[in-house]
Motif scaffolding. Structure first.
Motif, PDB file in Angstrom:
ATOM      1  N   ILE A 299     -42.863  64.266 -20.553  1.00  0.00           N
ATOM      2  CA  ILE A 299     -44.155  64.426 -21.158  1.00  0.00           C
ATOM      3  C   ILE A 299     -44.659  63.324 -21.999  1.00  0.00           C
ATOM      4  O   ILE A 299     -45.561  63.573 -22.834  1.00  0.00           O
ATOM      5  CB  ILE A 299     -44.084  65.726 -21.925  1.00  0.00           C
ATOM      6  N   GLY A 300     -43.952  62.290 -21.922  1.00  0.00           N
ATOM      7  CA  GLY A 300     -44.190  60.990 -22.522  1.00  0.00           C
ATOM      8  C   GLY A 300     -45.585  60.358 -22.211  1.00  0.00           C
ATOM      9  O   GLY A 300     -46.127  59.426 -22.856  1.00  0.00           O
ATOM     10  N   VAL A 301     -46.172  60.710 -21.187  1.00  0.00           N
ATOM     11  CA  VAL A 301     -47.489  60.152 -20.620  1.00  0.00           C
ATOM     12  C   VAL A 301     -48.308  61.236 -20.524  1.00  0.00           C
ATOM     13  O   VAL A 301     -47.849  62.413 -20.262  1.00  0.00           O
ATOM     14  CB  VAL A 301     -47.302  59.113 -19.407  1.00  0.00           C
ATOM     15  N   HIS A 302     -49.678  61.096 -20.243  1.00  0.00           N
ATOM     16  CA  HIS A 302     -50.708  62.030 -19.943  1.00  0.00           C
ATOM     17  C   HIS A 302     -50.447  62.617 -18.774  1.00  0.00           C
ATOM     18  O   HIS A 302     -49.792  62.104 -17.794  1.00  0.00           O
ATOM     19  CB  HIS A 302     -52.020  61.468 -19.776  1.00  0.00           C
ATOM     20  N   TYR A 303     -50.390  64.205 -18.670  1.00  0.00           N
ATOM     21  CA  TYR A 303     -49.863  64.844 -17.519  1.00  0.00           C
ATOM     22  C   TYR A 303     -50.571  64.498 -16.151  1.00  0.00           C
ATOM     23  O   TYR A 303     -49.925  64.806 -15.164  1.00  0.00           O
ATOM     24  CB  TYR A 303     -50.103  66.436 -17.843  1.00  0.00           C
ATOM     25  N   ARG A 304     -52.112  63.844 -16.178  1.00  0.00           N
ATOM     26  CA  ARG A 304     -52.436  63.566 -14.709  1.00  0.00           C
ATOM     27  C   ARG A 304     -52.057  62.193 -14.466  1.00  0.00           C
ATOM     28  O   ARG A 304     -52.367  61.932 -13.311  1.00  0.00           O
ATOM     29  CB  ARG A 304     -54.066  63.703 -15.021  1.00  0.00           C
ATOM     30  N   SER A 305     -51.431  61.468 -15.307  1.00  0.00           N
ATOM     31  CA  SER A 305     -51.252  60.085 -14.950  1.00  0.00           C
ATOM     32  C   SER A 305     -49.751  60.298 -14.000  1.00  0.00           C
ATOM     33  O   SER A 305     -48.807  61.092 -14.098  1.00  0.00           O
ATOM     34  CB  SER A 305     -50.834  59.369 -16.096  1.00  0.00           C
ATOM     35  N   GLY A 306     -49.519  59.149 -13.072  1.00  0.00           N
ATOM     36  CA  GLY A 306     -48.434  58.876 -12.370  1.00  0.00           C
ATOM     37  C   GLY A 306     -47.149  58.470 -13.709  1.00  0.00           C
ATOM     38  O   GLY A 306     -47.528  57.799 -14.379  1.00  0.00           O
ATOM     39  N   LEU A 307     -46.032  58.934 -13.217  1.00  0.00           N
ATOM     40  CA  LEU A 307     -44.845  58.559 -13.822  1.00  0.00           C
ATOM     41  C   LEU A 307     -43.809  57.648 -13.403  1.00  0.00           C
ATOM     42  O   LEU A 307     -43.204  58.040 -12.196  1.00  0.00           O
ATOM     43  CB  LEU A 307     -44.196  59.659 -14.681  1.00  0.00           C
ATOM     44  N   ASN A 308     -43.428  56.469 -13.700  1.00  0.00           N
ATOM     45  CA  ASN A 308     -42.487  55.561 -12.941  1.00  0.00           C
ATOM     46  C   ASN A 308     -41.078  55.948 -13.330  1.00  0.00           C
ATOM     47  O   ASN A 308     -40.890  55.802 -14.618  1.00  0.00           O
ATOM     48  CB  ASN A 308     -42.921  54.186 -13.126  1.00  0.00           C
ATOM     49  N   PHE A 309     -40.362  56.233 -12.593  1.00  0.00           N
ATOM     50  CA  PHE A 309     -38.972  56.723 -12.844  1.00  0.00           C
ATOM     51  C   PHE A 309     -38.085  55.312 -12.456  1.00  0.00           C
ATOM     52  O   PHE A 309     -37.392  55.370 -11.342  1.00  0.00           O
ATOM     53  CB  PHE A 309     -38.611  57.876 -11.854  1.00  0.00           C
ATOM     54  N   ASP A 310     -37.884  54.612 -13.470  1.00  0.00           N
ATOM     55  CA  ASP A 310     -37.196  53.491 -13.248  1.00  0.00           C
ATOM     56  C   ASP A 310     -35.829  53.561 -12.981  1.00  0.00           C
ATOM     57  O   ASP A 310     -35.167  54.627 -13.740  1.00  0.00           O
ATOM     58  CB  ASP A 310     -37.362  52.674 -14.550  1.00  0.00           C
ATOM     59  N   VAL A 311     -35.162  52.760 -12.250  1.00  0.00           N
ATOM     60  CA  VAL A 311     -33.586  52.918 -11.824  1.00  0.00           C
ATOM     61  C   VAL A 311     -32.913  51.650 -11.862  1.00  0.00           C
ATOM     62  O   VAL A 311     -33.457  50.799 -11.098  1.00  0.00           O
ATOM     63  CB  VAL A 311     -33.615  53.814 -10.650  1.00  0.00           C
ATOM     64  N   GLU A 312     -31.802  51.588 -12.265  1.00  0.00           N
ATOM     65  CA  GLU A 312     -31.062  50.294 -12.270  1.00  0.00           C
ATOM     66  C   GLU A 312     -29.842  50.764 -11.562  1.00  0.00           C
ATOM     67  O   GLU A 312     -29.121  51.876 -12.283  1.00  0.00           O
ATOM     68  CB  GLU A 312     -30.715  49.773 -13.500  1.00  0.00           C
ATOM     69  N   VAL A 313     -29.176  50.157 -10.608  1.00  0.00           N
ATOM     70  CA  VAL A 313     -28.095  50.621  -9.926  1.00  0.00           C
ATOM     71  C   VAL A 313     -27.157  49.563  -9.977  1.00  0.00           C
ATOM     72  O   VAL A 313     -27.295  48.338  -9.393  1.00  0.00           O
ATOM     73  CB  VAL A 313     -28.499  50.972  -8.262  1.00  0.00           C
ATOM     74  N   PRO A 314     -26.132  49.570 -10.893  1.00  0.00           N
ATOM     75  CA  PRO A 314     -25.185  48.637 -10.931  1.00  0.00           C
ATOM     76  C   PRO A 314     -23.857  48.658 -10.232  1.00  0.00           C
ATOM     77  O   PRO A 314     -23.794  49.828  -9.534  1.00  0.00           O
ATOM     78  CB  PRO A 314     -24.602  48.693 -12.490  1.00  0.00           C
ATOM     79  N   CYS A 315     -23.167  47.879  -9.757  1.00  0.00           N
ATOM     80  CA  CYS A 315     -21.942  47.761  -9.089  1.00  0.00           C
ATOM     81  C   CYS A 315     -21.083  48.607  -9.954  1.00  0.00           C
ATOM     82  O   CYS A 315     -20.729  48.334 -10.902  1.00  0.00           O
ATOM     83  CB  CYS A 315     -21.521  46.531  -8.749  1.00  0.00           C
ATOM     84  N   PRO A 316     -20.309  49.789  -9.213  1.00  0.00           N
ATOM     85  CA  PRO A 316     -19.308  50.462  -9.857  1.00  0.00           C
ATOM     86  C   PRO A 316     -18.182  49.750 -10.465  1.00  0.00           C
ATOM     87  O   PRO A 316     -17.562  50.071 -11.386  1.00  0.00           O
ATOM     88  CB  PRO A 316     -18.868  51.636  -9.124  1.00  0.00           C
ATOM     89  N   ALA A 317     -17.843  48.574  -9.985  1.00  0.00           N
ATOM     90  CA  ALA A 317     -16.762  47.875 -10.379  1.00  0.00           C
ATOM     91  C   ALA A 317     -16.887  46.674 -11.066  1.00  0.00           C
ATOM     92  O   ALA A 317     -16.147  46.764 -12.216  1.00  0.00           O
ATOM     93  CB  ALA A 317     -16.085  47.263  -8.986  1.00  0.00           C
ATOM     94  N   CYS A 318     -18.210  45.908 -11.080  1.00  0.00           N
ATOM     95  CA  CYS A 318     -18.244  44.758 -11.912  1.00  0.00           C
ATOM     96  C   CYS A 318     -19.505  44.954 -12.775  1.00  0.00           C
ATOM     97  O   CYS A 318     -19.849  44.001 -13.611  1.00  0.00           O
ATOM     98  CB  CYS A 318     -18.294  43.361 -11.093  1.00  0.00           C
ATOM     99  N   ALA A 319     -20.351  45.821 -12.627  1.00  0.00           N
ATOM    100  CA  ALA A 319     -21.431  46.377 -13.148  1.00  0.00           C
ATOM    101  C   ALA A 319     -22.520  45.410 -12.845  1.00  0.00           C
ATOM    102  O   ALA A 319     -23.422  45.367 -13.603  1.00  0.00           O
ATOM    103  CB  ALA A 319     -21.194  46.299 -14.914  1.00  0.00           C
ATOM    104  N   ARG A 320     -22.465  44.589 -11.890  1.00  0.00           N
ATOM    105  CA  ARG A 320     -23.685  43.622 -11.446  1.00  0.00           C
ATOM    106  C   ARG A 320     -24.741  44.462 -11.064  1.00  0.00           C
ATOM    107  O   ARG A 320     -24.560  45.194 -10.101  1.00  0.00           O
ATOM    108  CB  ARG A 320     -23.031  42.645 -10.471  1.00  0.00           C
ATOM    109  N   PRO A 321     -26.028  43.992 -11.616  1.00  0.00           N
ATOM    110  CA  PRO A 321     -27.099  44.854 -11.195  1.00  0.00           C
ATOM    111  C   PRO A 321     -27.368  44.648  -9.614  1.00  0.00           C
ATOM    112  O   PRO A 321     -27.272  43.513  -9.054  1.00  0.00           O
ATOM    113  CB  PRO A 321     -28.336  44.566 -12.012  1.00  0.00           C
ATOM    114  N   LEU A 322     -27.381  45.651  -8.802  1.00  0.00           N
ATOM    115  CA  LEU A 322     -27.668  45.443  -7.488  1.00  0.00           C
ATOM    116  C   LEU A 322     -29.261  45.538  -6.972  1.00  0.00           C
ATOM    117  O   LEU A 322     -29.872  46.646  -7.259  1.00  0.00           O
ATOM    118  CB  LEU A 322     -26.729  46.638  -6.598  1.00  0.00           C
ATOM    119  N   ASP A 323     -29.868  44.642  -6.378  1.00  0.00           N
ATOM    120  CA  ASP A 323     -31.151  44.880  -5.702  1.00  0.00           C
ATOM    121  C   ASP A 323     -31.355  45.911  -4.598  1.00  0.00           C
ATOM    122  O   ASP A 323     -30.074  46.238  -4.116  1.00  0.00           O
ATOM    123  CB  ASP A 323     -31.799  43.435  -5.469  1.00  0.00           C
TER     124      ASP A 323
END
Length: 376
Positions: A299-323
């Motif tokens: 509910i952090g933006v106006h209810y009619r607006s789209g809401l981008n669900f940002d996601v970061e996926v790190p490697c489970p072993a070294c924590a390097r961000p994976l594209d």
């Protein structure tokens, strides 16, 4: 004497802000299209429920009495398919995932609706509504199915701002000799072997999706009610079809006086949905972040607006961000650790939720330090 506060609400039908003027002063009847219970609910479902919950709470805070109706679709093609996969009955699938839906929304602090009708408990009313549409020339039986005759409803497309001519030109014609017109939609589906079915004047079968909400809203809120809510994805065809069925059956021009549609939750640039496979269930997210943070985020933006669900996926072993490309591989390009979907999803980060969690903590800390708390 009951009075109604002057409240402005953006109305999808008119495309403008309008005063919320209830039929009965001091009372709002609100209908929200609820879940089809064949799987766990995702964050997009949570946004629709939380938006409606926020409105209900606000209206009640303003001194209005609210009758909140949210349906459950407990019989559907998807439910039947899931029953076959899980080796249980369609009714057991519906009960299992209805309970899970309640648990998930309870965790997010959503109020239970005042009335929660289910399709399987509304079959006689659905059949009666279809009979009325047939009698008015707006529906026809064909091979045990019943279809709504779209061309006979002159204002079809008013909510979604689509013309009948444009819809005809762009129609994806289904290979079916049962329809008079490819735009016609099913009100009743003839029974197939092994599927749940109910008796009707047209033979055993079950309701089409759209007719269900027309019948359930009529039973619990009347032919005309104040506010209809749901996700923007439901504007067409679901809500457009609801209007045609309901107004066609009752013979007058108002079904819902106001329409409220929340925006999508987007993930990787696309609407979050089960059909796309790019969704996160409420349970996955609340296992990683406090439910209050999830609610704040949604509910952090106006209810009619789209809401981008940002996601970061790190490697489970070294924590390097994976594209995106690396996520599709079998091993981390940095450390060579094996990657699989379950491991990646267990280590996902949601930056927006982390920020929301910090904001919620800040609110509680501020309240704790306020003069009324006894702390400074």
């Amino acid at each position: 004497m009951s009075t109604t506060p002057t409240l402005l609400l953006y109305d999808t039908m008119s495309g403008s802000k309008r005063p919320l003027e209830p039929i009965e002063p001091g009372h709002i009847g609100l209908y929200l299209c609820g879940p089809t219970v064949y799987d766990l609910s995702h964050v997009g479902h949570a946004r629709s429920a939380i938006c409606a919950d926020t409105v209900v709470r606000f209206l009640r805070e303003q001194g209005l009495r609210v009758t909140f109706v949210r349906n459950v679709t407990d019989i559907d093609d998807k439910i039947i398919k899931r029953a076959q996969v899980e080796g249980i009955s369609a009714g057991e699938v519906a009960a299992k995932y209805t309970a899970a839906y309640h648990e998930d929304l309870d965790s997010l602090g959503c109020l239970r609706p005042d009335v929660e009708p289910r399709v399987t408990g509304t079959i006689p009313e659905i059949v009666a509504l279809i009979e009325t549409l047939i009698a008015r020339g707006l529906a026809y039986e064909s091979g045990g199915d019943v279809y709504f005759r779209v061309a006979a409803f002159s204002t079809y497309g008013a909510l979604s701002k689509r013309s009948l001519d444009d819809m005809q030109a762009g129609a994806r014609v289904e290979v079916s000799e049962l329809k008079e017109n490819p735009l016609d939609f099913a009100l009743w589906k003839a029974a197939k072997p092994g599927e749940p079915a109910w008796p009707s004047p047209w033979g055993p079968g079950r309701p089409g999706w759209h007719i269900e909400c027309s019948a359930m809203s009529k039973v619990h809120l009347g032919e005309t009610f104040d506010l209809h809510a749901g996700g923007r994805d439901l504007i067409f065809p679901h809500h457009e079809n609801e209007i045609a069925q309901s107004q066609g059956a009752c013979g007058h021009g108002t079904f819902a006086r106001h329409w409220m549609h929340n925006g999508f939750v987007d993930f990787a640039g696309e609407k979050m949905s089960k059909s796309l496979g790019n969704f996160f269930t409420i349970r996955e997210v609340t296992a990683l972040y406090p439910p209050e943070a999830v609610r704040w985020f949604l509910i952090g933006v106006h209810y009619r607006s789209g809401l981008n669900f940002d996601v970061e996926v790190p490697c489970p072993a070294c924590a390097r961000p994976l594209d995106t490309e690396a996520q599709q591989g079998s091993a981390c390009p940095e450390c060579g650790a094996a990657l699989d979907r379950d491991r990646l999803r267990a280590h996902i980060r949601f930056p927006g939720l982390e920020e929301a969690d910090e904001r919620v903590a800040y609110v509680y800390d501020t309240l704790a330090r306020s003069p009324r708390s006894g702390r400074v």
